[in-house]
Design an enzyme around this catalytic site. Sequence first.
Site, short mmCIF file in Angstrom:
data_model
loop_
_atom_site.label_atom_id
_atom_site.label_comp_id
_atom_site.label_asym_id
_atom_site.label_seq_id
_atom_site.Cartn_x
_atom_site.Cartn_y
_atom_site.Cartn_z
N ASP A 126 0.84 -1.21 0.00
CA ASP A 126 0.00 0.00 0.00
C ASP A 126 0.87 1.25 0.00
O ASP A 126 0.56 2.24 -0.66
CB ASP A 126 -0.89 0.03 1.25
CG ASP A 126 -1.96 -1.05 1.19
OD1 ASP A 126 -2.00 -1.79 0.18
OD2 ASP A 126 -2.75 -1.14 2.14
N LEU A 153 -10.84 8.88 0.13
CA LEU A 153 -10.39 9.86 1.13
C LEU A 153 -9.01 10.38 0.76
O LEU A 153 -8.19 9.63 0.22
CB LEU A 153 -10.27 9.20 2.51
CG LEU A 153 -11.57 8.80 3.21
CD1 LEU A 153 -11.27 7.98 4.45
CD2 LEU A 153 -12.35 10.06 3.60
N LYS A 186 -9.37 3.45 10.84
CA LYS A 186 -9.50 3.17 9.41
C LYS A 186 -9.38 1.65 9.25
O LYS A 186 -8.28 1.10 9.30
CB LYS A 186 -8.44 3.91 8.61
CG LYS A 186 -8.65 3.79 7.11
CD LYS A 186 -7.75 4.75 6.38
CE LYS A 186 -7.99 4.76 4.89
NZ LYS A 186 -7.99 3.46 4.25
N GLU A 220 -17.42 -0.92 6.30
CA GLU A 220 -16.30 -1.74 5.85
C GLU A 220 -16.55 -3.20 6.21
O GLU A 220 -16.82 -3.51 7.38
CB GLU A 220 -15.03 -1.23 6.55
CG GLU A 220 -13.75 -1.61 5.88
CD GLU A 220 -13.34 -0.65 4.75
OE1 GLU A 220 -14.12 0.28 4.41
OE2 GLU A 220 -12.24 -0.85 4.21
N CYS A 233 21.73 -31.04 8.57
CA CYS A 233 21.89 -29.81 9.37
C CYS A 233 23.01 -28.96 8.77
O CYS A 233 24.13 -29.46 8.58
CB CYS A 233 22.21 -30.19 10.82
SG CYS A 233 22.68 -28.78 11.83
N CYS A 288 26.00 -28.99 11.73
CA CYS A 288 26.78 -30.18 12.13
C CYS A 288 26.70 -31.30 11.10
O CYS A 288 27.39 -32.31 11.24
CB CYS A 288 26.33 -30.68 13.50
SG CYS A 288 24.71 -31.45 13.49
S1 IVH Z 1 -15.28 7.26 5.44
C1 IVH Z 1 -16.41 9.86 2.06
N1 IVH Z 1 -14.52 5.92 7.53
O1 IVH Z 1 -11.06 3.89 3.65
C2 IVH Z 1 -15.91 9.11 3.19
N2 IVH Z 1 -13.76 5.19 5.41
O2 IVH Z 1 -9.28 5.25 1.67
C3 IVH Z 1 -15.91 7.70 2.90
N3 IVH Z 1 -12.40 3.17 5.49
O3 IVH Z 1 -13.20 3.85 0.89
C4 IVH Z 1 -15.12 6.87 3.75
N4 IVH Z 1 -12.48 2.87 7.65
O4 IVH Z 1 -13.13 1.78 2.44
C5 IVH Z 1 -14.44 6.03 6.20
N5 IVH Z 1 -13.98 4.80 9.49
C6 IVH Z 1 -13.90 4.91 8.16
C7 IVH Z 1 -13.20 3.99 7.37
C8 IVH Z 1 -13.13 4.18 5.99
C9 IVH Z 1 -12.03 2.39 6.50
C10 IVH Z 1 -12.00 2.94 4.08
C11 IVH Z 1 -13.13 3.01 3.10
C12 IVH Z 1 -12.76 4.11 2.15
C13 IVH Z 1 -11.27 4.09 2.28
C14 IVH Z 1 -10.65 5.39 1.82
#
Ligand code: IVH
Length: 680
Positions: A34, A85, A116, A176, A411, A414
Site C-alpha cells: 500500500d 479519502l 480506518k 467496511e 543440518c 553439524c
Molecule cells: S469514510 C467519504 N470511515 O477507507 C468518506 N472510510 O481510503 C468515505 N475506510 O473507501 C469513507 N475505515 O473503504 C471512512 N472509518 C472509516 C473507514 C473508511 C475504513 C475505508 C473506506 C474508504 C477508504 C478510503
Amino acid sequence: MASSDTAARAGELRQQIEHHNVRYHQLDDPEISDAEYDALVRELRAIEEAHPEFVTADSPTQTVGAAPDTSTFAPVRHRQPMMSLDNAFSFEELQAWGKRMERHISGAVDFVCELKIDGVAMSVTYENGLYTRAATRGDGVVGEDVTANVATIAAVPERLALKGSRLPSVLEVRGEVYMPLSAFEHLNQKRGEAGLRLFANPRNSAAGSLRQKDPKITASRELSFFAYQVGEIEGGSQLHHHSEALDLLRDAGLPVNPEIRAVGSLEDVDGFCRNWLEHRHDLNYEIDGVVVKVDDLAQRAELGTTSKAPRWAIAYKFPPEEATTVLKDIMVSIGRTGKATPFAMLEPVRVSGSTVQLATLHNEDQVRVKDVRPGDTVTVRKAGDVIPEVVGPVLSKRPVGTEPWNFPSSCPICGSPLVRLEGESDTFCTNAECPGQRDQRIVHFASRGAMDIDGLGERTVMLLTTNGLVADVGDIYSLGYADVIALEGFADISVRNLLDAIERSKQRPLANLLVGLGIRHVGGRGAEVLASAFGHLDDIVKASEDSLAAAEGVGPVIAASVRQFFSLERNRAVVAKLRTAGVNFQGPAPSQLEQTLAGAAIVVTGTLRGYSRAEAVEAIKARGGTSPASVSKKTAYLVAGDDAGGAKLTRAADLGVPVLDEEGFRGLLATGIPTGSGAP
Ligand code: IVH
C-alpha cells in the site's frame, strides 16, 4: 526535468497506478505494498499540482478504485457516489489539514476520530427497515451487486431495530466488510493444510471472500462489518451531526466501532492518532490508519468535495509495515531445541522504521505453499513486535528459470540428518551436541526474559564457543578477564561490562534461571509457578513427576518435561557448575503479604523514584495482582511515574482507567486502595 519528460513521467505513473488498481480492486492480488502504491499516487499528484495542464479527467488522482467486474456481478449505480479519502502521511500533514478546516469554517470545529478499518468498502441499503442490497464501491459511481454474499455476514442485520418515526424509509449505510485476524489465521491454516494459495493479508481475504459466485463460500469465511457513515437517507429523524448519525446506526442494530471518539480539538485528534499508532496491533482486526471527519453536517456542506474525496475528512495513514524486495537466498537456522527454521536473506529494505534483511519462512510447508524462490521479488511484512515474515512472491516479477526451493536433508551446522516427524510441521536436527543448538541455548540463557546478561548476544557466544571457552551455560561463570580480552573486538571496558553483567545475573530470581535452562514447555509463567511452589532449584531437580504435577498450576506436560530434563546427566552437571559459581537457586519465600490486589491488572509506565520497573511489577505480583504491558478495558489502575508516555495516559483517559502517581501506588500496595491519587 524538461516539460516533455514530466508529461511522460505522469503518463507512465498513470499507467502503473491503473495497473495496480486492477490488481488490488479487481483481482485481490496486489503486486506492491500500500505504501509503494501511495508513493506513486503522491508523485503523480505532485506533478499535476505543478503542471495543471497535464491533468486528465481519467487520471487516477481524479477517480476512485477500479471499474466494477460486471461479468460476475450485476452493476449497481450508487445513489450517491462512494468517494475516496485524501491521505495524510504524518502527524504534521494531519495537523495542517485540521488547521485548514478551522480556517475555512466559521466557528469552532468538532472532529470525529475513527479507526480506518482495512477491509472492503460496502454500501448496504435498507428499505422500510429491511435489508435489500449490498454493493461494493467499484469506481465510486457503479459498484458490484454482492447482496447475496453480504447477507451471510452475521454482523449485518436483516432488519433494522428502529421503530415508528425514527425508521427511515430508505437508509443507505456505508461501512467496511473486514475479516477478523483470528478468522484470517484460521482460514490460512486450513488453506495451507489443503495445499491452497494463502491469502496475503486479511483485506485480500475479505475481498476474495466477498467476490464469490457461491454465497455459501462467503458464509464460511467469518467476515464481519463496521458501519461508519450514513449515505442516502429518506425519512426518519433529521441529522445535524455525524456523531448523531453514528448513534442512529448503533440504535438501528448496526455494528459501529467502539473506539470512535468525538473530540473538540486538534490536540485530541493528534492524541487519538498517536495512541492508535502504538496500539494498532491490540485489536482483532487490521487498521491502516485513522479517519478524521468534521462532525457538523452543515460545516461539511460548506466545505464540499473534490471530484474524488470530501474536503471534510482525511485518512491519517500509519507508516508502512509491508514492502517488497528481492529474496537473495533461503537458508536454514538451527534453534536451541534443534528446530530447523527456513529464513529468507533479503536485499535490505525499510519496513516499519527498521531495515529488514532477514525474514522467517516458518517451516517447510510454508515455503512450499508460498512457493518463494531465490531470485523472487517478495512482499515482506512486519506486524507488531514479531519478526518480519515473507508474505509471498510477486509472481509477475519472477525471473525465468527459477526452481522451487527444497528443504535440505542435513543440518547446515553439524551435518547430521534433519528429521521431520510424521504429522508434524517442524524439522529437527537430532544431534544434541550440535554446535548450532548449543550456541542458541547459551544465547537464550543470557536473554532478557532469562538471566538478562547484557552483551552476551549471538556474536559473543559464537566467539566464546568456537574458542573453546564455553561449552554450556555453566561455563559462563568461569570466564575471567584474560579469557575475554583475548577475543576479537573486546577492549578493557567491554570486558568489564560483560563480566559485571555475568556477575549480576547470579542474583536473578529462580524463575528466570528456570526459563534460562530452556526446559521444554517451561515458559515465563510455568517457571514462576515452579519457583514459588518449590522454592528451591534443588527441590525441583529432586521432585518426582507426580509431585511436580501436583503443584498448583503445573500440568502433566510441564511435569514430564521437567523430570526428563533433570534426569539427563549433562543437565545435572550444568546445575552443579551453576551452584559452584554461586548462582541463586532460592525461590521467593511463599508470599506472606496480604493479597490486596488479587486479580487486579495494574499497568506501570514512566519512571518511579522508589522502585525500578521490575520491583514495581514484583510488588504487584506479590500481592496477587498482574502487570500487563498495555492499558485495556480490564486495567484496574495505570501507575504513571515521571516522564510517563502520553499514549498510555490518553488510552487510560479514554477508557476511564484511574491514573495513580507514585504516592497513590504506595497506598495501593499497602491497602489495596489508592491514596493521594491523581495524574502526575
Ligand atoms: S469514510 C467519504 N470511515 O477507507 C468518506 N472510510 O481510503 C468515505 N475506510 O473507501 C469513507 N475505515 O473503504 C471512512 N472509518 C472509516 C473507514 C473508511 C475504513 C475505508 C473506506 C474508504 C477508504 C478510503
